[in-house]
Motif scaffolding. Structure first.
Motif, PDB file in Angstrom:
ATOM      1  N   GLY A  19      -6.832   4.418  -2.072  1.00 32.57           N
ATOM      2  CA  GLY A  19      -5.506   4.982  -1.848  1.00 32.57           C
ATOM      3  C   GLY A  19      -4.979   5.700  -3.074  1.00 32.57           C
ATOM      4  O   GLY A  19      -4.390   6.784  -2.969  1.00 32.57           O
ATOM      5  N   SER A  20      -5.214   5.126  -4.248  1.00 34.94           N
ATOM      6  CA  SER A  20      -4.762   5.759  -5.489  1.00 34.94           C
ATOM      7  C   SER A  20      -5.513   7.063  -5.738  1.00 34.94           C
ATOM      8  O   SER A  20      -4.920   8.059  -6.164  1.00 34.94           O
ATOM      9  CB  SER A  20      -4.964   4.795  -6.666  1.00 34.94           C
ATOM     10  OG  SER A  20      -4.219   3.606  -6.492  1.00 34.94           O
ATOM     11  N   ILE A  39       0.516   4.223  -2.912  1.00 37.34           N
ATOM     12  CA  ILE A  39       0.166   5.628  -2.682  1.00 37.34           C
ATOM     13  C   ILE A  39       1.309   6.552  -3.094  1.00 37.34           C
ATOM     14  O   ILE A  39       1.068   7.655  -3.584  1.00 37.34           O
ATOM     15  CB  ILE A  39      -0.254   5.874  -1.218  1.00 37.34           C
ATOM     16  CG1 ILE A  39       0.873   5.559  -0.248  1.00 37.34           C
ATOM     17  CG2 ILE A  39      -1.492   5.064  -0.880  1.00 37.34           C
ATOM     18  CD1 ILE A  39       0.517   5.812   1.223  1.00 37.34           C
ATOM     19  N   CYS A  47     -11.480   7.082   4.604  1.00 38.35           N
ATOM     20  CA  CYS A  47     -10.757   7.245   3.335  1.00 38.35           C
ATOM     21  C   CYS A  47     -11.667   7.817   2.250  1.00 38.35           C
ATOM     22  O   CYS A  47     -11.211   8.614   1.419  1.00 38.35           O
ATOM     23  CB  CYS A  47     -10.170   5.901   2.890  1.00 38.35           C
ATOM     24  SG  CYS A  47      -8.901   5.259   3.999  1.00 38.35           S
ATOM     25  N   PHE A  70      -9.499  -0.656  -1.165  1.00 40.89           N
ATOM     26  CA  PHE A  70      -8.535   0.226  -0.519  1.00 40.89           C
ATOM     27  C   PHE A  70      -7.395   0.616  -1.448  1.00 40.89           C
ATOM     28  O   PHE A  70      -6.846   1.718  -1.332  1.00 40.89           O
ATOM     29  CB  PHE A  70      -8.016  -0.410   0.770  1.00 40.89           C
ATOM     30  CG  PHE A  70      -8.953  -0.238   1.927  1.00 40.89           C
ATOM     31  CD1 PHE A  70      -9.047   0.977   2.587  1.00 40.89           C
ATOM     32  CD2 PHE A  70      -9.772  -1.272   2.337  1.00 40.89           C
ATOM     33  CE1 PHE A  70      -9.922   1.155   3.652  1.00 40.89           C
ATOM     34  CE2 PHE A  70     -10.650  -1.115   3.395  1.00 40.89           C
ATOM     35  CZ  PHE A  70     -10.733   0.099   4.054  1.00 40.89           C
ATOM     36  N   MET A  89       0.828  -1.205   0.000  1.00 37.14           N
ATOM     37  CA  MET A  89       0.000   0.000   0.000  1.00 37.14           C
ATOM     38  C   MET A  89       0.861   1.252   0.000  1.00 37.14           C
ATOM     39  O   MET A  89       0.538   2.243  -0.685  1.00 37.14           O
ATOM     40  CB  MET A  89      -0.914  -0.004   1.237  1.00 37.14           C
ATOM     41  CG  MET A  89      -1.998   1.052   1.193  1.00 37.14           C
ATOM     42  SD  MET A  89      -3.209   0.686  -0.085  1.00 37.14           S
ATOM     43  CE  MET A  89      -3.300   2.225  -0.934  1.00 37.14           C
ATOM     44  N   ILE A 146      -3.875   7.840   6.061  1.00 33.87           N
ATOM     45  CA  ILE A 146      -3.089   6.799   5.392  1.00 33.87           C
ATOM     46  C   ILE A 146      -3.028   5.545   6.254  1.00 33.87           C
ATOM     47  O   ILE A 146      -2.907   4.432   5.733  1.00 33.87           O
ATOM     48  CB  ILE A 146      -1.679   7.324   5.051  1.00 33.87           C
ATOM     49  CG1 ILE A 146      -1.794   8.484   4.063  1.00 33.87           C
ATOM     50  CG2 ILE A 146      -0.798   6.230   4.474  1.00 33.87           C
ATOM     51  CD1 ILE A 146      -0.462   9.099   3.654  1.00 33.87           C
ATOM     52  N   LEU A 157      -5.697   3.329   5.120  1.00 32.73           N
ATOM     53  CA  LEU A 157      -5.388   2.668   3.850  1.00 32.73           C
ATOM     54  C   LEU A 157      -4.519   1.444   4.080  1.00 32.73           C
ATOM     55  O   LEU A 157      -4.788   0.358   3.550  1.00 32.73           O
ATOM     56  CB  LEU A 157      -4.672   3.647   2.912  1.00 32.73           C
ATOM     57  CG  LEU A 157      -5.460   4.862   2.427  1.00 32.73           C
ATOM     58  CD1 LEU A 157      -4.550   5.788   1.631  1.00 32.73           C
ATOM     59  CD2 LEU A 157      -6.641   4.421   1.562  1.00 32.73           C
ATOM     60  N   SER A 187     -10.936  11.341   0.472  1.00 34.37           N
ATOM     61  CA  SER A 187     -10.808  11.373  -0.988  1.00 34.37           C
ATOM     62  C   SER A 187     -11.764  12.387  -1.595  1.00 34.37           C
ATOM     63  O   SER A 187     -11.381  13.179  -2.473  1.00 34.37           O
ATOM     64  CB  SER A 187     -11.077   9.983  -1.576  1.00 34.37           C
ATOM     65  OG  SER A 187     -10.147   9.040  -1.106  1.00 34.37           O
TER      66      SER A 187
END
Length: 267
Positions: free
Chosen positions: A160-161, A83, A244, A156, A79, A218, A221, A248
Protein backbone atom coordinates in the motif's frame (compact mmCIF):
# COMPACT_ATOMS: atom_id res chain seq x y z
CA UNK A 1 40.77 3.04 -23.58
CA UNK A 2 37.99 5.59 -23.07
CA UNK A 3 38.27 7.79 -20.01
CA UNK A 4 35.67 6.62 -17.48
CA UNK A 5 35.23 10.21 -16.29
CA UNK A 6 34.14 11.55 -19.66
CA UNK A 7 30.82 13.33 -19.80
CA UNK A 8 27.81 11.03 -19.76
CA UNK A 9 29.59 8.07 -18.10
CA UNK A 10 28.46 7.26 -14.57
CA UNK A 11 31.26 6.79 -12.05
CA UNK A 12 29.04 5.10 -9.46
CA UNK A 13 28.43 1.72 -11.08
CA UNK A 14 24.99 0.51 -12.08
CA UNK A 15 23.39 2.03 -8.96
CA UNK A 16 24.40 5.22 -7.21
CA UNK A 17 23.88 3.81 -3.72
CA UNK A 18 25.12 6.93 -1.95
CA UNK A 19 22.84 9.19 -3.96
CA UNK A 20 19.87 6.86 -3.48
CA UNK A 21 20.49 6.69 0.26
CA UNK A 22 20.85 10.46 0.48
CA UNK A 23 17.56 11.12 -1.33
CA UNK A 24 15.78 8.49 0.79
CA UNK A 25 17.21 9.99 3.98
CA UNK A 26 16.13 13.47 2.91
CA UNK A 27 12.57 12.28 2.33
CA UNK A 28 12.46 10.53 5.71
CA UNK A 29 13.97 13.48 7.56
CA UNK A 30 11.46 15.76 5.84
CA UNK A 31 8.46 14.12 7.48
CA UNK A 32 10.22 13.38 10.78
CA UNK A 33 10.99 17.09 11.15
CA UNK A 34 7.25 17.74 11.48
CA UNK A 35 6.30 14.50 13.24
CA UNK A 36 3.34 16.06 15.04
CA UNK A 37 1.76 16.70 11.65
CA UNK A 38 2.89 13.59 9.79
CA UNK A 39 2.82 10.90 12.51
CA UNK A 40 0.88 12.10 15.56
CA UNK A 41 -1.99 13.72 13.62
CA UNK A 42 -2.85 10.55 11.62
CA UNK A 43 -2.89 8.55 14.86
CA UNK A 44 -5.35 11.01 16.42
CA UNK A 45 -7.50 11.04 13.27
CA UNK A 46 -7.64 7.23 13.16
CA UNK A 47 -8.59 7.15 16.84
CA UNK A 48 -11.38 9.66 16.27
CA UNK A 49 -12.73 7.63 13.33
CA UNK A 50 -12.87 4.52 15.49
CA UNK A 51 -14.41 6.36 18.43
CA UNK A 52 -17.11 8.13 16.42
CA UNK A 53 -18.12 5.09 14.38
CA UNK A 54 -18.20 2.92 17.47
CA UNK A 55 -20.37 5.41 19.40
CA UNK A 56 -22.68 6.15 16.48
CA UNK A 57 -23.05 2.72 14.89
CA UNK A 58 -21.21 0.10 16.94
CA UNK A 59 -23.84 -0.75 19.59
CA UNK A 60 -26.55 -1.37 16.94
CA UNK A 61 -24.40 -2.79 14.14
CA UNK A 62 -23.70 -6.23 15.53
CA UNK A 63 -21.00 -8.47 14.11
CA UNK A 64 -19.53 -8.10 10.64
CA UNK A 65 -17.92 -11.20 9.09
CA UNK A 66 -18.05 -12.78 12.53
CA UNK A 67 -16.15 -9.90 14.15
CA UNK A 68 -17.31 -7.07 16.44
CA UNK A 69 -17.88 -3.95 14.36
CA UNK A 70 -15.03 -2.01 15.99
CA UNK A 71 -12.61 -4.90 15.33
CA UNK A 72 -13.78 -5.14 11.70
CA UNK A 73 -13.35 -1.39 11.27
CA UNK A 74 -9.88 -1.02 12.81
CA UNK A 75 -7.74 -2.68 10.07
CA UNK A 76 -9.54 -0.68 7.37
CA UNK A 77 -8.88 2.58 9.22
CA UNK A 78 -5.24 1.56 9.64
CA UNK A 79 -4.75 0.86 5.94
CA UNK A 80 -6.64 3.95 4.83
CA UNK A 81 -4.43 6.10 7.05
CA UNK A 82 -1.27 4.41 5.75
CA UNK A 83 -2.08 4.96 2.08
CA UNK A 84 -3.19 8.57 2.62
CA UNK A 85 0.11 9.36 4.33
CA UNK A 86 2.26 7.55 1.77
CA UNK A 87 0.49 9.47 -1.00
CA UNK A 88 0.83 12.77 0.84
CA UNK A 89 4.55 12.28 1.47
CA UNK A 90 5.65 11.81 -2.13
CA UNK A 91 3.11 14.17 -3.69
CA UNK A 92 3.81 17.07 -1.32
CA UNK A 93 7.59 16.72 -1.69
CA UNK A 94 7.52 16.97 -5.48
CA UNK A 95 4.75 19.50 -5.94
CA UNK A 96 6.27 21.88 -3.38
CA UNK A 97 9.63 21.61 -5.16
CA UNK A 98 7.94 22.36 -8.50
CA UNK A 99 6.00 25.34 -7.20
CA UNK A 100 9.06 26.77 -5.44
CA UNK A 101 11.21 26.15 -8.50
CA UNK A 102 13.85 24.02 -6.75
CA UNK A 103 12.97 20.67 -8.33
CA UNK A 104 16.16 21.16 -10.35
CA UNK A 105 18.16 20.53 -7.17
CA UNK A 106 16.86 16.96 -7.24
CA UNK A 107 17.04 16.44 -11.00
CA UNK A 108 20.62 17.66 -11.50
CA UNK A 109 22.56 15.23 -9.22
CA UNK A 110 23.82 12.00 -10.86
CA UNK A 111 20.71 9.98 -10.07
CA UNK A 112 19.00 7.82 -12.68
CA UNK A 113 15.21 8.05 -13.15
CA UNK A 114 14.76 4.75 -11.30
CA UNK A 115 16.89 5.96 -8.39
CA UNK A 116 14.79 9.12 -8.15
CA UNK A 117 11.60 7.05 -8.08
CA UNK A 118 12.95 4.66 -5.45
CA UNK A 119 14.26 7.51 -3.30
CA UNK A 120 10.91 9.27 -3.21
CA UNK A 121 9.00 6.04 -2.63
CA UNK A 122 11.33 5.14 0.25
CA UNK A 123 10.13 8.24 2.08
CA UNK A 124 6.49 7.28 1.50
CA UNK A 125 7.11 3.72 2.67
CA UNK A 126 8.92 4.94 5.78
CA UNK A 127 6.05 7.24 6.72
CA UNK A 128 3.42 4.59 5.93
CA UNK A 129 5.13 1.90 8.01
CA UNK A 130 5.62 4.21 11.01
CA UNK A 131 1.96 5.24 10.88
CA UNK A 132 0.94 1.57 10.68
CA UNK A 133 3.09 0.69 13.69
CA UNK A 134 1.65 3.55 15.74
CA UNK A 135 -1.95 2.62 14.94
CA UNK A 136 -1.21 -1.09 15.41
CA UNK A 137 0.16 -0.45 18.90
CA UNK A 138 -2.91 1.64 19.67
CA UNK A 139 -5.23 -1.13 18.45
CA UNK A 140 -3.50 -3.64 20.70
CA UNK A 141 -3.36 -1.35 23.74
CA UNK A 142 -6.89 0.09 23.63
CA UNK A 143 -8.93 -2.47 21.68
CA UNK A 144 -7.06 -5.67 22.44
CA UNK A 145 -6.79 -6.48 18.73
CA UNK A 146 -3.74 -8.58 17.89
CA UNK A 147 -2.45 -9.65 14.48
CA UNK A 148 -3.44 -13.10 13.21
CA UNK A 149 -1.11 -13.19 10.20
CA UNK A 150 1.75 -10.68 10.73
CA UNK A 151 3.49 -11.44 7.43
CA UNK A 152 0.37 -10.79 5.37
CA UNK A 153 -0.29 -7.58 7.28
CA UNK A 154 3.29 -6.38 6.68
CA UNK A 155 3.16 -7.30 2.98
CA UNK A 156 0.01 -5.29 2.36
CA UNK A 157 1.21 -2.31 4.40
CA UNK A 158 4.37 -2.24 2.28
CA UNK A 159 2.44 -2.73 -0.97
CA UNK A 160 0.00 0.00 0.00
CA UNK A 161 2.82 2.41 0.81
CA UNK A 162 4.60 1.63 -2.46
CA UNK A 163 1.44 1.85 -4.58
CA UNK A 164 0.15 5.12 -3.14
CA UNK A 165 3.68 6.53 -2.90
CA UNK A 166 4.07 5.92 -6.64
CA UNK A 167 0.60 7.33 -7.29
CA UNK A 168 1.63 10.41 -5.32
CA UNK A 169 4.63 10.86 -7.63
CA UNK A 170 2.38 10.53 -10.69
CA UNK A 171 -0.07 13.08 -9.30
CA UNK A 172 2.66 15.54 -8.30
CA UNK A 173 4.39 15.33 -11.69
CA UNK A 174 1.09 15.96 -13.45
CA UNK A 175 0.05 18.84 -11.15
CA UNK A 176 1.67 22.22 -11.55
CA UNK A 177 -0.24 24.01 -8.78
CA UNK A 178 -1.49 23.20 -5.29
CA UNK A 179 -5.14 23.42 -6.36
CA UNK A 180 -4.53 20.80 -9.06
CA UNK A 181 -2.95 18.56 -6.44
CA UNK A 182 -5.91 19.13 -4.12
CA UNK A 183 -8.33 18.22 -6.92
CA UNK A 184 -6.55 14.91 -7.54
CA UNK A 185 -6.60 14.13 -3.84
CA UNK A 186 -10.25 15.10 -3.29
CA UNK A 187 -11.78 13.64 -6.45
CA UNK A 188 -9.64 10.54 -7.06
CA UNK A 189 -7.65 9.33 -4.06
CA UNK A 190 -10.17 10.03 -1.28
CA UNK A 191 -13.18 8.44 -3.08
CA UNK A 192 -11.13 5.36 -3.97
CA UNK A 193 -10.11 5.03 -0.31
CA UNK A 194 -13.60 5.55 1.14
CA UNK A 195 -15.31 3.27 -1.40
CA UNK A 196 -12.94 0.36 -0.84
CA UNK A 197 -14.66 -1.59 1.93
CA UNK A 198 -13.01 0.34 4.75
CA UNK A 199 -16.29 0.79 6.66
CA UNK A 200 -18.32 -2.16 5.39
CA UNK A 201 -18.16 -5.64 3.91
CA UNK A 202 -18.80 -5.59 0.18
CA UNK A 203 -21.26 -8.48 0.64
CA UNK A 204 -23.73 -5.82 1.78
CA UNK A 205 -23.49 -3.95 -1.53
CA UNK A 206 -25.68 -4.41 -4.62
CA UNK A 207 -24.12 -6.68 -7.29
CA UNK A 208 -23.10 -3.79 -9.55
CA UNK A 209 -21.31 -2.03 -6.68
CA UNK A 210 -19.54 -5.27 -5.74
CA UNK A 211 -18.26 -5.57 -9.31
CA UNK A 212 -17.04 -1.97 -9.34
CA UNK A 213 -15.36 -2.42 -5.97
CA UNK A 214 -13.39 -5.38 -7.28
CA UNK A 215 -11.91 -3.05 -9.92
CA UNK A 216 -10.58 -0.77 -7.17
CA UNK A 217 -7.03 -1.86 -6.22
CA UNK A 218 -7.31 -0.09 -2.86
CA UNK A 219 -10.07 -2.56 -1.95
CA UNK A 220 -7.49 -5.35 -2.06
CA UNK A 221 -5.15 -3.36 0.20
CA UNK A 222 -7.89 -2.86 2.80
CA UNK A 223 -9.05 -6.47 2.48
CA UNK A 224 -5.50 -7.82 2.67
CA UNK A 225 -4.67 -5.96 5.87
CA UNK A 226 -8.00 -7.05 7.36
CA UNK A 227 -7.03 -10.63 6.61
CA UNK A 228 -3.60 -10.09 8.16
CA UNK A 229 -5.06 -8.60 11.34
CA UNK A 230 -8.30 -10.55 11.81
CA UNK A 231 -7.93 -13.60 9.58
CA UNK A 232 -11.12 -12.78 7.63
CA UNK A 233 -11.55 -11.12 4.23
CA UNK A 234 -13.96 -10.58 1.36
CA UNK A 235 -11.51 -12.00 -1.21
CA UNK A 236 -8.44 -14.19 -1.37
CA UNK A 237 -5.28 -12.49 -0.06
CA UNK A 238 -3.39 -14.17 -2.91
CA UNK A 239 -5.61 -12.41 -5.46
CA UNK A 240 -5.02 -9.16 -3.59
CA UNK A 241 -1.28 -9.77 -3.66
CA UNK A 242 -1.33 -10.22 -7.44
CA UNK A 243 -3.54 -7.18 -8.11
CA UNK A 244 -1.65 -4.85 -5.77
CA UNK A 245 1.75 -6.01 -7.02
CA UNK A 246 0.70 -5.47 -10.63
CA UNK A 247 -0.72 -2.01 -9.85
CA UNK A 248 2.42 -1.04 -7.92
CA UNK A 249 4.75 -2.18 -10.72
CA UNK A 250 2.67 -0.35 -13.32
CA UNK A 251 2.74 2.91 -11.34
CA UNK A 252 6.50 2.63 -10.67
CA UNK A 253 7.14 2.08 -14.40
CA UNK A 254 5.04 5.15 -15.23
CA UNK A 255 6.98 7.21 -12.67
CA UNK A 256 10.25 6.00 -14.15
CA UNK A 257 9.13 6.86 -17.69
CA UNK A 258 8.00 10.36 -16.74
CA UNK A 259 11.24 11.06 -14.87
CA UNK A 260 13.22 9.75 -17.84
CA UNK A 261 11.33 12.00 -20.24
CA UNK A 262 11.30 14.95 -17.85
CA UNK A 263 7.55 15.15 -18.38
CA UNK A 264 6.18 18.34 -16.74
CA UNK A 265 9.41 18.57 -14.74
CA UNK A 266 11.83 20.31 -17.08
CA UNK A 267 11.13 23.69 -18.60
Amino acid sequence: MADSTQMGVRRFGRINWMGLYTLSEREVRRFLAVWTQTLAAPLVTAGLFLLIFNLAIGPRRGEVMGQPFIAFLAPGILMMTVIQNAFANTSSSIVIAKVQGNIVDTLMPPLSPLELVLGYIAGGVGRGVLVALAIGVGMLAFLGIGIQHPLWALIFVLLGSIMLGALGIVAAIFANKFDQMAAITNFIVTPLAFLSGTFYSIDSLPPIMQTLTHWNPIFYLIDGVRYGVLGVSDSSPWLGLVVCSAASIGLVVLCWYWFKRGYRLKA
